[in-house]
Design a protein around this motif. Structure first.
Motif, PDB file in Angstrom:
ATOM      1  N   LYS A 145       0.817  -1.225   0.000  1.00  0.00           N
ATOM      2  CA  LYS A 145       0.000   0.000   0.000  1.00  0.00           C
ATOM      3  C   LYS A 145       0.844   1.266   0.000  1.00  0.00           C
ATOM      4  N   GLY A 146       1.910   1.308   0.830  1.00  0.00           N
ATOM      5  CA  GLY A 146       2.745   2.501   0.905  1.00  0.00           C
ATOM      6  C   GLY A 146       3.416   2.805  -0.416  1.00  0.00           C
ATOM      7  N   TRP A 147       3.913   1.773  -1.080  1.00  0.00           N
ATOM      8  CA  TRP A 147       4.578   1.957  -2.363  1.00  0.00           C
ATOM      9  C   TRP A 147       3.579   2.375  -3.444  1.00  0.00           C
ATOM     10  N   VAL A 148       2.402   1.757  -3.446  1.00  0.00           N
ATOM     11  CA  VAL A 148       1.380   2.117  -4.428  1.00  0.00           C
ATOM     12  C   VAL A 148       1.029   3.592  -4.304  1.00  0.00           C
ATOM     13  N   LEU A 149       0.803   4.058  -3.086  1.00  0.00           N
ATOM     14  CA  LEU A 149       0.418   5.454  -2.886  1.00  0.00           C
ATOM     15  C   LEU A 149       1.568   6.401  -3.213  1.00  0.00           C
ATOM     16  N   LEU A 150       2.795   6.009  -2.870  1.00  0.00           N
ATOM     17  CA  LEU A 150       3.943   6.856  -3.191  1.00  0.00           C
ATOM     18  C   LEU A 150       4.131   6.979  -4.697  1.00  0.00           C
ATOM     19  N   THR A 151       4.006   5.879  -5.407  1.00  0.00           N
ATOM     20  CA  THR A 151       4.183   5.942  -6.862  1.00  0.00           C
ATOM     21  C   THR A 151       3.058   6.733  -7.523  1.00  0.00           C
ATOM     22  N   SER A 211       0.553  13.533   4.064  1.00  0.00           N
ATOM     23  CA  SER A 211       0.733  14.549   3.029  1.00  0.00           C
ATOM     24  C   SER A 211       0.617  13.937   1.642  1.00  0.00           C
ATOM     25  N   LEU A 212       1.075  12.683   1.486  1.00  0.00           N
ATOM     26  CA  LEU A 212       0.924  12.010   0.197  1.00  0.00           C
ATOM     27  C   LEU A 212      -0.545  11.744  -0.096  1.00  0.00           C
ATOM     28  N   LEU A 213      -1.288  11.317   0.924  1.00  0.00           N
ATOM     29  CA  LEU A 213      -2.725  11.086   0.741  1.00  0.00           C
ATOM     30  C   LEU A 213      -3.432  12.386   0.370  1.00  0.00           C
ATOM     31  N   ALA A 214      -3.052  13.466   1.042  1.00  0.00           N
ATOM     32  CA  ALA A 214      -3.677  14.757   0.752  1.00  0.00           C
ATOM     33  C   ALA A 214      -3.394  15.191  -0.682  1.00  0.00           C
ATOM     34  N   ALA A 298     -17.732   3.712   0.858  1.00  0.00           N
ATOM     35  CA  ALA A 298     -17.640   4.531  -0.354  1.00  0.00           C
ATOM     36  C   ALA A 298     -16.309   5.268  -0.413  1.00  0.00           C
ATOM     37  N   ALA A 299     -15.822   5.728   0.752  1.00  0.00           N
ATOM     38  CA  ALA A 299     -14.536   6.419   0.788  1.00  0.00           C
ATOM     39  C   ALA A 299     -13.397   5.468   0.438  1.00  0.00           C
ATOM     40  N   LEU A 300     -13.477   4.227   0.912  1.00  0.00           N
ATOM     41  CA  LEU A 300     -12.462   3.238   0.561  1.00  0.00           C
ATOM     42  C   LEU A 300     -12.479   2.944  -0.934  1.00  0.00           C
ATOM     43  N   GLN A 301     -13.656   2.886  -1.507  1.00  0.00           N
ATOM     44  CA  GLN A 301     -13.753   2.653  -2.947  1.00  0.00           C
ATOM     45  C   GLN A 301     -13.146   3.822  -3.729  1.00  0.00           C
ATOM     46  N   ARG A 302     -13.363   5.041  -3.238  1.00  0.00           N
ATOM     47  CA  ARG A 302     -12.747   6.206  -3.896  1.00  0.00           C
ATOM     48  C   ARG A 302     -11.227   6.152  -3.770  1.00  0.00           C
ATOM     49  N   LEU A 303     -10.753   5.706  -2.607  1.00  0.00           N
ATOM     50  CA  LEU A 303      -9.307   5.566  -2.414  1.00  0.00           C
ATOM     51  C   LEU A 303      -8.715   4.608  -3.449  1.00  0.00           C
ATOM     52  N   LEU A 304      -9.399   3.492  -3.690  1.00  0.00           N
ATOM     53  CA  LEU A 304      -8.900   2.509  -4.654  1.00  0.00           C
ATOM     54  C   LEU A 304      -8.856   3.094  -6.063  1.00  0.00           C
ATOM     55  N   VAL A 305      -9.852   3.893  -6.401  1.00  0.00           N
ATOM     56  CA  VAL A 305      -9.855   4.537  -7.719  1.00  0.00           C
ATOM     57  C   VAL A 305      -8.695   5.524  -7.817  1.00  0.00           C
ATOM     58  N   MET A 306      -8.514   6.323  -6.771  1.00  0.00           N
ATOM     59  CA  MET A 306      -7.436   7.309  -6.775  1.00  0.00           C
ATOM     60  C   MET A 306      -6.064   6.648  -6.789  1.00  0.00           C
ATOM     61  N   ALA A 307      -6.018   5.419  -6.256  1.00  0.00           N
ATOM     62  CA  ALA A 307      -4.747   4.685  -6.239  1.00  0.00           C
ATOM     63  C   ALA A 307      -4.492   3.953  -7.554  1.00  0.00           C
ATOM     64  N   GLY A 308      -5.416   4.096  -8.505  1.00  0.00           N
ATOM     65  CA  GLY A 308      -5.145   3.551  -9.829  1.00  0.00           C
ATOM     66  C   GLY A 308      -6.095   2.495 -10.344  1.00  0.00           C
ATOM     67  N   SER A 309      -7.094   2.082  -9.561  1.00  0.00           N
ATOM     68  CA  SER A 309      -8.031   1.061 -10.019  1.00  0.00           C
ATOM     69  C   SER A 309      -9.118   1.688 -10.892  1.00  0.00           C
ATOM     70  N   ALA A 310      -9.587   0.917 -11.864  1.00  0.00           N
ATOM     71  CA  ALA A 310     -10.702   1.374 -12.690  1.00  0.00           C
ATOM     72  C   ALA A 310     -11.982   1.365 -11.855  1.00  0.00           C
ATOM     73  N   ALA A 311     -12.792   2.401 -12.006  1.00  0.00           N
ATOM     74  CA  ALA A 311     -13.998   2.537 -11.183  1.00  0.00           C
ATOM     75  C   ALA A 311     -14.915   1.331 -11.313  1.00  0.00           C
ATOM     76  N   GLU A 312     -15.024   0.770 -12.525  1.00  0.00           N
ATOM     77  CA  GLU A 312     -15.927  -0.363 -12.735  1.00  0.00           C
ATOM     78  C   GLU A 312     -15.374  -1.671 -12.173  1.00  0.00           C
TER      79      GLU A 312
END
Length: 328
Positions: A145-151, A211-214, A298-312
């Motif tokens: 997770k840390g590496w995914v968010l950093l990248t 700060s990375l999340l923000a 719903a917030a977790l799902q948005r996090l996954l999208v922001m981390a690079g997953s396709a919404a569908e």
């Protein structure tokens, strides 16, 4: 003198056999189901589950917990993927990747803690741009997770860290040793290893994870670590999963509300002094997630999208185990 006929003893024998069968059946019915979980031997979930077992919170909920300790994260993932165990502790990003691959898991929140990006004391690393050309150690694998968010944060700045830095993945204890020896400039590791290094003055926080999340417009405090169970298995064992969720919630409350419980966990924490002990205890408590409801799913799902997953392709709401009572 007449010898009693065998026929006279048959009713007694049948009655004795019937009684024995009823006793055996009662014994089988009384045996609670077994829940097998794979966790890292150096992970913080080990502390939580040790308390749960020692205080009989599993049996209070009608099951017996069997904790299988493994040496590294891949071993734990393999154990739950192969069915050798019923559940394991993983990153939300791993559960999402398995869902996309066609292997869905139910997700029960464990912790919202994430380790900050560390650098050697005095190093001039204050921004993502400073990571170019640096030697970066990453705990876990590419889907950590840390590496995914950093990248993802680097990509938002036009950087491809996997190409612009020297990256090495590995087990957290080995990475910490290598970092101390100066083999890495930067370390992205699990939060409790980060807490140990900073508490000892052996590392500074270069880039706070908040700060990375923000920078990605992702809310903080979301449970990005969780217990996972095969979706089909969870369907067949709904009462067992619910009982485990309640036992975990009780465990968190007890560890939060009574500091005396932590003395029994100290040997598992492998701390050398009170400063490390306090830092790890506070880190665990700060990571206790808020109750999981529909809004936080719903917030977790948005996090996954922001981390690079396709919404569908994001994990649907039904895969998230809603809070059974929470840790108010």
């Amino acid at each position: 003198m007449k010898t009693p006929s065998l026929a006279k003893f048959l009713p007694l024998a049948r009655a004795a056999l019937l009684l024995a069968l009823l006793v055996a059946a009662d014994s089988l019915r009384a045996e609670p189901p077994l829940l097998r979980l794979s966790v890292l031997q150096f992970g913080t979930a080990h502390w939580e589950l040790d308390h749960l077992q020692r205080h009989g919170l599993d049996r209070d909920e009608g099951f017996v917990l069997d904790v299988r300790l493994v040496a590294n994260l891949p071993a734990s993932r393999i154990a739950v993927s192969s069915g050798d165990v019923d559940g394991a502790v993983v990153d939300l990003t791993w559960a999402q990747a398995r869902h996309v691959a066609g292997h869905s898991y139910r997700y029960l929140p464990y912790s919202s803690q994430m380790g900050d990006v560390l650098a050697a004391p005095g190093a001039s690393i204050h921004d993502i741009e400073d990571l170019r050309g640096k030697r970066i150690g990453v705990a876990g694998g590419p889907d950590s997770k840390g590496w995914v968010l950093l990248t993802r944060a680097a990509q938002a700045r036009g950087m491809a860290l996997e190409r612009e830095a020297q990256v090495q993945f590995g087990a957290p204890p080995l990475l910490s040793q290598a970092f101390r020896r100066g083999q890495f400039d930067v370390l992205v590791t699990f939060w409790h290893f980060a807490a140990e290094l900073t508490a000892a003055g052996e590392a500074d926080v270069a880039l706070p994870m908040d700060s990375l999340l923000a920078s990605l417009d992702i809310p903080t405090g979301l449970p990005i670590l969780g217990y996972v169970f095969h979706d089909s298995w969870a369907d067949d064992h709904q009462a067992l999963v619910a009982g485990f969720a309640r036992a975990v919630a009780r465990t968190k409350r007890q560890l939060r509300d009574d500091p005396d419980h932590w003395e029994a966990l100290r040997p598992l924490m492998r701390v050398s002094d009170d400063a490390h002990f306090t830092a790890l205890r506070q880190g665990y408590l700060q990571g206790i997630p808020e109750p999981l409801d529909e809004a936080r799913v719903a917030a977790l799902q948005r996090l996954l999208v922001m981390a690079g997953s396709a919404a569908e392709e994001v994990m649907p709401a039904r895969l998230f185990v809603l809070d059974p009572g929470g840790v108010p």
